[in-house]
Structures are given as structure tokens and as C-alpha cells.
Motif scaffolding. Sequence first.
Motif, short mmCIF file in Angstrom:
data_model
loop_
_atom_site.label_atom_id
_atom_site.label_comp_id
_atom_site.label_asym_id
_atom_site.label_seq_id
_atom_site.Cartn_x
_atom_site.Cartn_y
_atom_site.Cartn_z
N ALA A 22 3.17 20.94 34.83
CA ALA A 22 4.24 20.31 35.50
C ALA A 22 5.22 19.57 34.79
CB ALA A 22 3.22 19.28 36.41
N LEU A 23 4.79 19.01 33.90
CA LEU A 23 5.74 18.10 33.07
C LEU A 23 6.62 19.06 32.12
CD1 LEU A 23 3.89 14.90 31.64
CD2 LEU A 23 5.78 15.18 33.72
N LYS A 25 7.59 21.96 33.12
CA LYS A 25 8.59 22.50 34.14
C LYS A 25 9.75 21.24 34.42
CE LYS A 25 5.59 26.12 36.07
NZ LYS A 25 4.66 26.22 37.36
N HIS A 26 9.13 20.10 34.63
CA HIS A 26 10.00 19.03 34.91
C HIS A 26 11.10 18.54 33.90
CE1 HIS A 26 11.12 15.46 37.29
NE2 HIS A 26 10.66 14.56 36.28
N LEU A 27 10.60 18.66 32.57
CA LEU A 27 11.24 17.87 31.37
C LEU A 27 11.87 19.11 30.65
CD1 LEU A 27 9.07 15.26 30.59
CD2 LEU A 27 10.85 14.85 31.85
N MET A 53 0.74 12.02 39.22
CA MET A 53 2.02 12.69 38.92
C MET A 53 2.99 12.67 40.11
SD MET A 53 2.02 14.14 36.08
CE MET A 53 3.10 15.50 36.20
N LYS A 54 2.47 12.58 41.35
CA LYS A 54 3.32 12.37 42.58
C LYS A 54 3.86 11.08 42.64
CE LYS A 54 0.86 14.71 46.07
NZ LYS A 54 0.14 14.66 47.30
N TYR A 57 6.39 10.88 39.24
CA TYR A 57 7.47 11.74 38.74
C TYR A 57 7.90 12.32 40.11
CZ TYR A 57 5.82 11.22 34.05
OH TYR A 57 5.35 10.99 32.82
N ILE A 59 6.29 14.45 41.47
CA ILE A 59 5.90 15.90 41.42
C ILE A 59 4.64 16.29 42.10
CG2 ILE A 59 5.07 17.81 39.90
CD1 ILE A 59 6.51 16.48 37.59
N GLU A 64 3.79 22.52 44.66
CA GLU A 64 4.33 23.54 43.71
C GLU A 64 3.72 24.68 43.49
OE1 GLU A 64 7.57 22.81 42.52
OE2 GLU A 64 7.69 21.17 43.79
N GLU A 121 3.64 13.45 28.18
CA GLU A 121 5.16 13.61 28.38
C GLU A 121 6.01 13.47 26.95
OE1 GLU A 121 8.95 10.75 30.11
OE2 GLU A 121 6.93 10.34 30.94
#
Length: 136
Positions: A22-23, A25-27, A53-54, A57, A59, A64, A121
Motif C-alpha cells: 500500500a505504501l 503504491k502511495h509513495l 493505514m486508513k 494515510y 488508504i 483498494e 514508510e
Amino acid sequence: MSKPKIAFICVHNSCRSQIAEALGKHLAADVFDSYSAGTEQKDRMNQDAVRLMKKLYGIDMEAEGQHSKLLETLPPVHGIVTMGCNVQCPFLPCEWREDWGLDDPTGQPDEVFLETIRRIEEKILQLRDRVLLEKI
């Protein structure tokens, strides 16, 4: 040139590797594609990881489409990052691999989860920089 594909691996693919996917994809989606999988499968992701995570971030990993997956579902990957599962992962072809040595926070207080998420992260951002500099 296409972006490298990086797989984040741990035993159950329900917590640390899901957070890393998830991170990633996010970062770092502009630099590499992120996947996760495990050597075993869980019915659902760790709900503390999903909740935090919600909160941190925004997320929603479940919304997803993230879910526990087995290694054989992975596409061919450029690199593999193991989370520190203290098990021997099966051989998967790749150009490089590394282990992040992260303890599993499952069953621990939120503070332990938050520290694990912070470390993931940090490592995702370092990995992004290394890929950008073509050092891996």
C-alpha cells in the motif's frame, strides 16, 4: 523503459507486506510497481493494519482490492523484499532481493504497529530513491 516490479513478501501476507504494498503504491507508484504475497494465506488482512493505514494515510487497503495472496500469484518481478519472517522463502527469480528485518506487530498495541508502519514508510522512500538513482 517500464517501471520495475517489486514484491513484498512475508509468511501470511496479511500485515507487513500488505502495508509495504500500500505504501509503495502511495509513495512510489511513479517509480516502481508494488505487489505483495506470502508463503501461506490468511482469510483476511490484519484489521489493526487496515485501521491504522486508513487513519494515517487515508488508504483503505481492503477497498483498494488488497487481500492475502500466495507467491504463485505474483507476476515476474525485478526485486523482492522480505519483511523479516525468520523463514526461508522459496526461490523466486528476480534481479535482487533484500530483507527488511521487521518484527511482526500482530497482537501488539497500536504503538508497535505505528512504529512498524513508520519504518516501512522510511524504507519505501529509501527504496524509491535507490530505484530512481538506478542503484538496484
